[in-house]
Design a protein around this motif. Structure first.
Motif, PDB file in Angstrom:
ATOM      1  N   ASP A  25       0.989  -0.975   0.075  1.00  0.00           N
ATOM      2  CA  ASP A  25      -0.057   0.049   0.212  1.00  0.00           C
ATOM      3  C   ASP A  25       0.887   1.269  -0.033  1.00  0.00           C
ATOM      4  O   ASP A  25       1.783   1.289   0.614  1.00  0.00           O
ATOM      5  N   ARG A  26       0.281   2.245  -0.817  1.00  0.00           N
ATOM      6  CA  ARG A  26       1.274   3.627  -0.856  1.00  0.00           C
ATOM      7  C   ARG A  26       0.613   4.316   0.160  1.00  0.00           C
ATOM      8  O   ARG A  26      -0.599   4.483   0.181  1.00  0.00           O
ATOM      9  N   ASP A  28       1.021   7.901   0.435  1.00  0.00           N
ATOM     10  CA  ASP A  28       0.695   8.990  -0.626  1.00  0.00           C
ATOM     11  C   ASP A  28       0.334   8.319  -1.836  1.00  0.00           C
ATOM     12  O   ASP A  28       1.157   7.775  -2.566  1.00  0.00           O
ATOM     13  N   ASN A  29      -0.980   7.997  -2.455  1.00  0.00           N
ATOM     14  CA  ASN A  29      -1.209   7.393  -3.310  1.00  0.00           C
ATOM     15  C   ASN A  29      -0.606   8.044  -4.781  1.00  0.00           C
ATOM     16  O   ASN A  29      -0.653   7.357  -5.739  1.00  0.00           O
ATOM     17  N   ASP A  30      -0.368   9.393  -4.677  1.00  0.00           N
ATOM     18  CA  ASP A  30       0.044   9.990  -5.894  1.00  0.00           C
ATOM     19  C   ASP A  30       1.959   9.725  -5.894  1.00  0.00           C
ATOM     20  O   ASP A  30       2.422  10.191  -6.790  1.00  0.00           O
ATOM     21  N   CYS A  38       5.702   3.486   1.355  1.00  0.00           N
ATOM     22  CA  CYS A  38       5.044   1.921   1.292  1.00  0.00           C
ATOM     23  C   CYS A  38       4.984   1.328   2.557  1.00  0.00           C
ATOM     24  O   CYS A  38       5.836   1.629   3.405  1.00  0.00           O
ATOM     25  N   GLN A  46      -6.464  -0.001   3.211  1.00  0.00           N
ATOM     26  CA  GLN A  46      -6.096   0.531   1.611  1.00  0.00           C
ATOM     27  C   GLN A  46      -7.528   1.401   1.289  1.00  0.00           C
ATOM     28  O   GLN A  46      -7.375   2.224   0.655  1.00  0.00           O
ATOM     29  N   ASN A  49      -7.877   4.728   2.464  1.00  0.00           N
ATOM     30  CA  ASN A  49      -6.665   5.701   1.946  1.00  0.00           C
ATOM     31  C   ASN A  49      -7.012   6.184   0.630  1.00  0.00           C
ATOM     32  O   ASN A  49      -6.175   6.824   0.135  1.00  0.00           O
ATOM     33  N   ARG A  50      -8.159   5.765   0.046  1.00  0.00           N
ATOM     34  CA  ARG A  50      -8.518   6.501  -1.389  1.00  0.00           C
ATOM     35  C   ARG A  50      -9.320   7.851  -1.097  1.00  0.00           C
ATOM     36  O   ARG A  50      -9.883   7.740  -0.112  1.00  0.00           O
ATOM     37  N   ARG A  78      -4.503  11.926 -11.181  1.00  0.00           N
ATOM     38  CA  ARG A  78      -4.378  12.255  -9.786  1.00  0.00           C
ATOM     39  C   ARG A  78      -4.615  13.611  -9.576  1.00  0.00           C
ATOM     40  O   ARG A  78      -5.196  13.906  -8.488  1.00  0.00           O
ATOM     41  N   HIS A  87     -12.176  11.618  -6.900  1.00  0.00           N
ATOM     42  CA  HIS A  87     -11.316  10.378  -7.194  1.00  0.00           C
ATOM     43  C   HIS A  87     -10.570  10.392  -8.413  1.00  0.00           C
ATOM     44  O   HIS A  87     -11.481  10.985  -9.696  1.00  0.00           O
TER      45      HIS A  87
END
Length: 107
Positions: A25-26, A28-30, A38, A46, A49-50, A78, A87
């Motif tokens: 899982d990141r 920071d999703n970006d 990670c 997860q 986290n979105r 993103r 999103h």
């Protein structure tokens, strides 16, 4: 993914064995897949986290035009999603729907 993780042993050294019931899982999703961004996360972690998913129907035509314009100028989905508070999957649906509309000859 960071260059270091091109070698599995480096990934394993940085992240350790995968705990049962988790996946990578990141934070920071970006951000990139790299040690500082990670962690091992459960599906629930997860999901939380979105960003929020806003249905395409709630994106105005003016925003659709701006979103599509930003995509044409190379801004990432993103980044656009963060800018509009939607999103990135919604950004993709907006762009795909707008492109299909214009291909059908409907303005």
């Amino acid at each position: 993914m960071c260059d270091r993780w091109q070698v599995f042993e480096n990934f394993l050294a940085d992240m350790g064995e995968r705990p049962e019931g988790t996946s990578i899982d990141r934070i920071d999703n970006d951000g990139n897949y790299e040690p500082s961004n990670c962690r091992w996360g459960t599906k629930q972690e997860q999901t939380s986290n979105r960003g929020p998913v806003i249905p395409r129907a709630f994106v105005s035509s003016a925003r659709t035009d701006e979103i599509c314009g930003r995509m044409e100028h190379g801004e990432s989905m993103r980044s656009i999603g963060r800018r509009f508070g939607i999103h990135h999957d919604t950004v993709k649906r907006v762009v795909v729907a707008d492109s299909a509309t214009h291909e059908d000859g409907v303005p």
